[in-house]
Design an enzyme around this catalytic site. Sequence first.
Site, PDB file in Angstrom:
ATOM      1  N   SER A 186      88.447  -9.398  45.360  1.00 44.26           N
ATOM      2  CA  SER A 186      87.459  -9.768  46.372  1.00 44.26           C
ATOM      3  C   SER A 186      86.177  -8.954  46.305  1.00 44.26           C
ATOM      4  CB  SER A 186      88.076  -9.618  47.768  1.00 44.26           C
ATOM      5  OG  SER A 186      89.131 -10.544  47.951  1.00 44.26           O
ATOM      6  N   GLU A 224      88.132  43.340  12.768  1.00 41.93           N
ATOM      7  CA  GLU A 224      87.907  42.636  11.512  1.00 41.93           C
ATOM      8  C   GLU A 224      87.221  43.479  10.433  1.00 41.93           C
ATOM      9  OE1 GLU A 224      88.660  39.375  10.467  1.00 41.93           O
ATOM     10  OE2 GLU A 224      89.987  39.399  12.202  1.00 41.93           O
TER      11      GLU A 224
END
Length: 714
Positions: A410, A144
């Site tokens: 249940s 960069e």
Amino acid sequence: MAKRGGNKRVDPSFDEPHRASPSRFAVSEDDRVVPSGRRKKRSKKAARASRKTRRRSSVGLLGRLVYWCFVLCIWLGIGGIGLVAYYGAQMPSATTWAVPERPPNVKIITVDNKLLANRGVTGGEAIGLHEMSPYIPQAVIAIEDRRFYSHFGIDPLGVGRAFASNVLGGRLSQGGSTLTQQLAKNLFLKPDRTVERKVQELLLAVWLEQTYTKDQILEMYLNRVYFGSGAYGVEAASRRYFGKSARNVTLAEAALLAGLLKAPSKLSPARDPDAANDRAEVVLAAMRDQGMIGAKELSLAMKATPTRAASYWSGSENYVADYIMDQLPDLIGEVRTDIVVQSTIDLNLQKLAENSIRELIAENGKKLNVSQGALVSLDNTGAVRAMVGGYDYAASQFDRASEAKRQPGSAFKPFVYLAAVEHGSTPDSVRNDAPIRIGNWTPQNYKGKYYGQVTLTTALAKSLNSVAAQLAVQVGPGAVVEAAHRLGIQSDLQANTSIALGTSEVTPLELTAAYVPFANGGYRPKVHFITNITTTDGKQLYQASAGNAPRVLKPEVVGMMNAMMQETIKDGTAGKADFGWPAAGKTGTSQKSKDAWFIGYTANLTTGVWFGNDDGTPTKNITGGSLPTLAWNHFMAAAHEGVPVRKLPGEWYPTPVPSVDVGEPVADAGGGNGVMRSQRASDVPTGSIRRPSADVGGPKVRREKSLLDIILGN
């Protein structure tokens, strides 16, 4: 012939010898078209003079060109200064400039201080330049801004190179921005492609260079720049793509991160792994050209396995992180600074829970038509130690553990039996398991099997619907709802007799939490995921209260409930859950096997498991006694490895009478229903219940009181 004018006529002759005569026509040497040798010498001099003249003319032209270029540069400089002055005057005074605070990060850690997740805009905490892998800043500088440590915030050589490349290429392909300029743009400016924005960027870059050191600028840049896929900063990106801290990033991984800066969203390995790795190779080559790495390092990095990341954050711990983030506003208000949240989660248990769900679905999903599962585990203080909200967080972030309400079937029956025990029944109380009708409702047992006279212990262990419905009528649906809410159910429950079979919807988290009083001796603790919250410098913002949990069950009631629910694992529907520890629990299956549950507990942990499908489509006959108990066993066995065995709290001693031989149902001539010998007779609750003509009859017998009934005054 007389003379005219005194002149004699002379005729031309070419035969006579030449006589020099001024009046005679003749061609001299000087009159030749081709000059003589003396004439040639004079011509060379003239040529040289001509060339000199031309050179002087060229030099003059070049000089004029240089001159006008110089003049143009001066005017451009003046114009540039004027432009800078104009736009600079519109900016606030430099004395008021300040680097804005980085968006706050929420660091969530486990009970033993391991990182669970990062949340916030950035998705990761800020770390110092000296903390991160040295390959990261090297890779970023190489690709960069190779002259980062030598320029003053603006790189004229870089600008010139980019300008020439763009002109020759006929398109805008390169930019000349330095890392400092990129930081200035990210910190202060909008991404507008205007002259004003560019001028402001240059001014801010110079200011940054004058105010901060190179290392400070690079550190700010690396902790704020976007790396794609929602990750801002190297720590967030490292966690996102590699599942580890930026402190431990390798050379190949650092090159990949640096390569993303060109086009973060496009090159993200979560979107295009091949493009990300191709770009990483370009970064590695740049690092080698600049002498940052050697040939051997380059070769090893090139051979590294290409990175492929999930399309979204992965790992079941992210369900927990999302839940915690939702709780923060109520605990500390708006998050304005970096904070550290210590959770109750045990990362080892979390991974065990995740594997328990994922492996069973991977093995049985297609075969049994089940696509999702959830698991919640709490200790006796109400601290959540693990929570899995689905099969794969990367594919679906919906939390089925805390948000999805499903019918428990249940698995809700313990609250029915609890209400019955609190109204005077005991584990050895007897009910007649036979077909019944309550109004227009006729609850049926699984596969139509009925066992006749059975104890409540047997009825709960075998999950007999007929007995549960009788108990709901006996105590009243309101009493069942009250018991469930008292133990921790938060959802609204319908007070009707069908609640006995778990028809009101609940979440796995609340249902599991409501079983904790059975495991801890009768106390209902506050369910919590967070123990404390601090700033990064240690200032405490929240501390979980250590108040005593209210008692919601009497010790003898705890003993009776545990005595009954242990039989579910020992000799009931949850036999596959047994892993050698004293444990109890209850299975549950909703209508058409849409939901399958098992909630079970030891004296250490209470864990609930659910399997099903998001769209509510039925599974292929999955019951609570199948996949849920297997997942529970897998998790609990590993969680209790090496832990001293503890028995469940509470004691209950049944009346010493002959044991009941449950066995298999015995066909009855009246209607095919089973009849069993019980250890004592008991009334069948009347109320609004009426038996079909085919029901097993029998005289009504007064219910006998046990010694415990007499002690309790029942």
